[in-house]
Structure formats: structure tokens, C-alpha cells
Write an enzyme that holds these catalytic residues in place. Structure first.
Site, PDB file in Angstrom:
ATOM      1  N   GLY A 154       0.805  -1.219   0.000  1.00 32.56           N
ATOM      2  CA  GLY A 154       0.000   0.000   0.000  1.00 32.56           C
ATOM      3  C   GLY A 154       0.833   1.260   0.000  1.00 32.56           C
ATOM      4  O   GLY A 154       2.021   1.233  -0.319  1.00 32.56           O
ATOM      5  N   ALA A 155       0.192   2.400   0.365  1.00 29.39           N
ATOM      6  CA  ALA A 155       0.798   3.728   0.218  1.00 29.39           C
ATOM      7  C   ALA A 155       1.314   3.828  -1.218  1.00 29.39           C
ATOM      8  O   ALA A 155       2.504   4.071  -1.476  1.00 29.39           O
ATOM      9  CB  ALA A 155       1.907   3.968   1.245  1.00 29.39           C
ATOM     10  N   LEU A 156       0.396   3.632  -2.141  1.00 30.12           N
ATOM     11  CA  LEU A 156       0.745   3.437  -3.550  1.00 30.12           C
ATOM     12  C   LEU A 156       1.271   4.712  -4.220  1.00 30.12           C
ATOM     13  O   LEU A 156       0.865   5.823  -3.880  1.00 30.12           O
ATOM     14  CB  LEU A 156      -0.473   2.915  -4.317  1.00 30.12           C
ATOM     15  CG  LEU A 156      -1.062   1.586  -3.811  1.00 30.12           C
ATOM     16  CD1 LEU A 156      -2.239   1.154  -4.685  1.00 30.12           C
ATOM     17  CD2 LEU A 156      -0.020   0.479  -3.762  1.00 30.12           C
ATOM     18  N   GLY A 210       5.248   3.965  -9.112  1.00 19.62           N
ATOM     19  CA  GLY A 210       6.014   2.722  -9.293  1.00 19.62           C
ATOM     20  C   GLY A 210       5.068   1.529  -9.225  1.00 19.62           C
ATOM     21  O   GLY A 210       5.078   0.645 -10.091  1.00 19.62           O
ATOM     22  N   HIS A 211       4.215   1.514  -8.192  1.00 22.12           N
ATOM     23  CA  HIS A 211       3.220   0.436  -8.062  1.00 22.12           C
ATOM     24  C   HIS A 211       2.279   0.446  -9.277  1.00 22.12           C
ATOM     25  O   HIS A 211       1.963  -0.596  -9.842  1.00 22.12           O
ATOM     26  CB  HIS A 211       2.356   0.638  -6.812  1.00 22.12           C
ATOM     27  CG  HIS A 211       3.102   0.580  -5.508  1.00 22.12           C
ATOM     28  ND1 HIS A 211       3.219   1.666  -4.670  1.00 22.12           N
ATOM     29  CD2 HIS A 211       3.754  -0.442  -4.891  1.00 22.12           C
ATOM     30  CE1 HIS A 211       3.901   1.318  -3.587  1.00 22.12           C
ATOM     31  NE2 HIS A 211       4.241   0.052  -3.689  1.00 22.12           N
ATOM     32  N   GLN A 251       7.699  -9.641   7.823  1.00 21.59           N
ATOM     33  CA  GLN A 251       8.916  -9.235   7.106  1.00 21.59           C
ATOM     34  C   GLN A 251       9.601  -8.030   7.744  1.00 21.59           C
ATOM     35  O   GLN A 251      10.603  -7.546   7.231  1.00 21.59           O
ATOM     36  CB  GLN A 251       8.629  -8.975   5.631  1.00 21.59           C
ATOM     37  CG  GLN A 251       7.833  -7.713   5.331  1.00 21.59           C
ATOM     38  CD  GLN A 251       7.454  -7.646   3.868  1.00 21.59           C
ATOM     39  OE1 GLN A 251       6.634  -8.410   3.402  1.00 21.59           O
ATOM     40  NE2 GLN A 251       8.066  -6.722   3.129  1.00 21.59           N
ATOM     41  N   GLN A 276      11.927  -3.896  -9.935  1.00 25.43           N
ATOM     42  CA  GLN A 276      13.389  -4.037  -9.773  1.00 25.43           C
ATOM     43  C   GLN A 276      13.934  -3.126  -8.690  1.00 25.43           C
ATOM     44  O   GLN A 276      15.087  -3.253  -8.290  1.00 25.43           O
ATOM     45  CB  GLN A 276      14.091  -3.696 -11.089  1.00 25.43           C
ATOM     46  CG  GLN A 276      14.170  -4.882 -12.003  1.00 25.43           C
ATOM     47  CD  GLN A 276      15.104  -4.624 -13.184  1.00 25.43           C
ATOM     48  OE1 GLN A 276      15.912  -3.705 -13.155  1.00 25.43           O
ATOM     49  NE2 GLN A 276      14.977  -5.420 -14.205  1.00 25.43           N
ATOM     50  N   LYS A 277      13.107  -2.187  -8.258  1.00 27.59           N
ATOM     51  CA  LYS A 277      13.502  -1.308  -7.145  1.00 27.59           C
ATOM     52  C   LYS A 277      13.986  -2.159  -5.962  1.00 27.59           C
ATOM     53  O   LYS A 277      14.900  -1.781  -5.233  1.00 27.59           O
ATOM     54  CB  LYS A 277      12.304  -0.439  -6.769  1.00 27.59           C
ATOM     55  CG  LYS A 277      12.250   0.064  -5.353  1.00 27.59           C
ATOM     56  CD  LYS A 277      13.084   1.303  -5.193  1.00 27.59           C
ATOM     57  CE  LYS A 277      12.858   2.031  -3.887  1.00 27.59           C
ATOM     58  NZ  LYS A 277      12.851   1.226  -2.698  1.00 27.59           N
TER      59      LYS A 277
END
Ligand code: AMP
Length: 282
Positions: free
Chosen positions: A31-33, A36-37, A61, A150-151
Site C-alpha cells: 500500500g501507500a501506492l 512505481g506500483h 517481514q 526491480q527497485k
């Protein structure tokens, strides 16, 4: 867009779509899109019939509880962005829904070397939690295609390894890193930075570019040291690592070898926020 909060409800609808031979593309997020998302959603829309996004801030995680508690949550705004992007399905589970038997991992994933360095070294247990949640999400959504950014370069390699270990029937597609005009990689964690912090944080991109431009002329270790100094001078509080690695194995290199595909990876703290980034070299 249809929003599901339970495993049962999403499973019912998705299994029907799978029976109709619909290709399901999946974009897991916390979230907190940002754009990039959304670029991954866009890619999925091009390559799949149905695009599923999940938003779940996965507790297993986070090796640092403060980081978990401070992780930005902007769910209303995220839903609007996903609607605008044309996402078909949003999965929004609770912790209990994801881990009905508790969060303890029954059997660790054998990630080998990948878990011993960089993020694996500085965030012990992080990749086990990442594999645990992605494995669980894949078993619920059952996508044909999984889209990752890829980030999070090492994370892509770890998930690819987990897919291989578990022999999961899913294709992995990686999307390029989206950046602000300044060069700063988009990240949900950037929301926790002040405007000044965001400006200073561009030093990560600049130091990676510097390495890319000077790798053939300067000593590898001296370059890394110089870049760490650049970050500290620019206002970073501390640097976990700046590493130049073989892009296929992630093994750190100590001398430049022409023709080998390399990646520079960085993790550093600014204003108490840990940022990571990477850049492919040659
Ligand atoms: P996160 O919500 O940070 O767990 O990220 C969800 C997915 O979006 C992961 O596959 C990330 O690698 C990807 N992602 C995050 N930031 C970016 C970015 N700046 N550009 C492209 N993909 C990204």
C-alpha cells in the site's frame, strides 16, 4: 474494482475466472501506492485478462517493530488510484486472514547465499517473511503472472528462488524502477521524509550514477568508500551498504571485470527512514 477481504470470497471468484481460462496477473504491495506500483498494474493490464492487486502490510517481514508501526497507510487514496488505473480486483486481507494458524514460519526457505548479504544481512529474517507472505498470496490468488519491481532487486532474486524451490506455476515479470524527476526512487517510505529530506535523498541516485560513470577508471573499494562519504556529507545519518555486485549472482565484486553485468545497491538512513535503491551498470 471489486474489493475482497477474505480468502474464501476472493478464492470463489478467482477460481471461476481460472476455469474460464482467464489469465490472472498479480501485483502484491504493502500500500501507500505511488506511480512505481501503478506502473506494475499497467504492465499487468497489458499482459493479463484480470489484474489483481493486494495491499497487506506484512508483519513477518519487519525485523524492526518501529518500522512496521510507522509504515504509511493511505488505503482510501490507494483505492482511488487503483480504480483510476483500471485494476480489476483488490485483495485487502487482515493479519488473521493471512495467517489463521499464527505468523510462525513452519519451515524456513532455503535461500542460501542470497540471504546472507545486503538486505539479508542487515534485516535478519526479512526475506523469510517476504517468502512466507508471497507464497501465501500466490496460493490464494493463483496468478499465471507475478509482477515485481526491480527497485527491490534482491527481493526479486529471492522470490524467484522461492518460486523455483516450491515449483510454483507462475511467471515472474520485473518492472523498471520509477523515479521522481530528481532521480529519487519512488517509495512508500518517502512519505515519511520532509521536503528537505527528499532533496537530500537524491544523493543516493547521484552516488550510484557516479559509480556507474567511474567504475572503469577507479578502484572498486575506493569508489564505494567515496560514495559512502558522499551520502554522509549530503545529510544521510548512516549507510548500511553501498555494494557493487554481479547482477546475476549478487556476489560482491572487488575488482572491475569488463563485460560482466553489474548492479550497484544502496541502503541508507535519512531522517530515521531507511531507503534502498539500485542501478544496473553496463
Ligand atoms: P511495496 O509496496 O514497497 O512492497 O512494493 C510493492 C511492489 O512495487 C514491489 O514489487 C516493489 O518492488 C514495487 N515497487 C516499489 N517501488 C517501486 C518503484 N519506484 N518503481 C517500480 N516498482 C516499485
Amino acid at each position: 474494482m471489486i474489493i475482497f477481504k477474505t480468502v474464501q470470497s476472493i478464492g470463489k471468484v478467482l477460481s471461476k475466472l481460472i476455469l474460464e481460462n482467464k489469465k490472472i496477473g498479480f501485483v502484491p504491495t504493502m500500500g501507500a501506492l505511488h506511480n512505481g506500483h501503478l506502473s506494475l498494474i499497467e504492465q499487468s493490464k497489458k499482459q493479463a485478462d484480470i489484474t489483481v492487486c493486494s495491499i497487506f502490510v506484512n508483519p513477518t517481514q519487519f525485523n524492526d517493530q518501529t518500522d512496521f508501526q510507522k509504515y504509511p497507510v493511505t488505503i482510501e487514496h490507494d483505492i482511488l488510484l487503483l480504480e483510476e488505473a483500471g485494476c480489476d480486483v483488490l485483495f485487502l486481507p487482515s493479519v488473521h486472514e493471512m495467517y489463521p494458524q499464527g505468523t510462525a514460519l513452519k519451515q524456513p526457505y532455503d535461500l542460501g547465499f542470497l540471504e546472507t548479504l545486503l538486505e539479508g544481512k542487515y534485516r535478519p529474517g526479512h526475506f523469510q517473511g517476504v517468502c512466507q507472505v508471497v507464497h501465501r498470496l500466490l496460493s490464494i490468488v493463483k496468478p499465471q503472472v507475478l509482477f515485481l519491481g526491480q527497485k527491490d532487486y534482491q527481493q526479486c532474486m529471492v522470490i524467484s528462488k522461492m518460486i523455483e524451490l516450491e515449483a510454483l506455476p507462475v511467471e515472474l515479470i520485473l518492472g523498471p524502477t520509477h523515479r521522481e524527476n530528481s532521480g529519487l526512487a519512488m517509495s512508500s517510505r518517502n512519505m515519511r521524509l520532509s521536503d528537505e529530506g527528499k532533496q537530500k535523498a537524491v544523493a543516493i541516485f547521484n552516488s550510484m550514477q557516479y559509480i556507474k560513470e567511474h567504475i572503469t577508471q577507479e578502484d572498486v573499494e575506493a569508489l564505494q568508500k567515496k560514495s559512502i562519504d558522499q551520502l554522509l556529507k549530503a545529510g544521510f545519518d548512516s549507510v548500511d551498504y553501498i555494494a557493487i555486485c554481479n547482477a546475476h549472482t549478487l556476489a560482491p565484486i572487488h575488482t572491475y571485470q569488463p563485460g560482466k553485468k553489474l548492479v550497484v545497491l544502496v541502503a541508507a538512513f535519512i531522517e530515521g527512514v531507511r531507503l534502498i535503491d539500485n542501478l544496473m551498470i553496463n
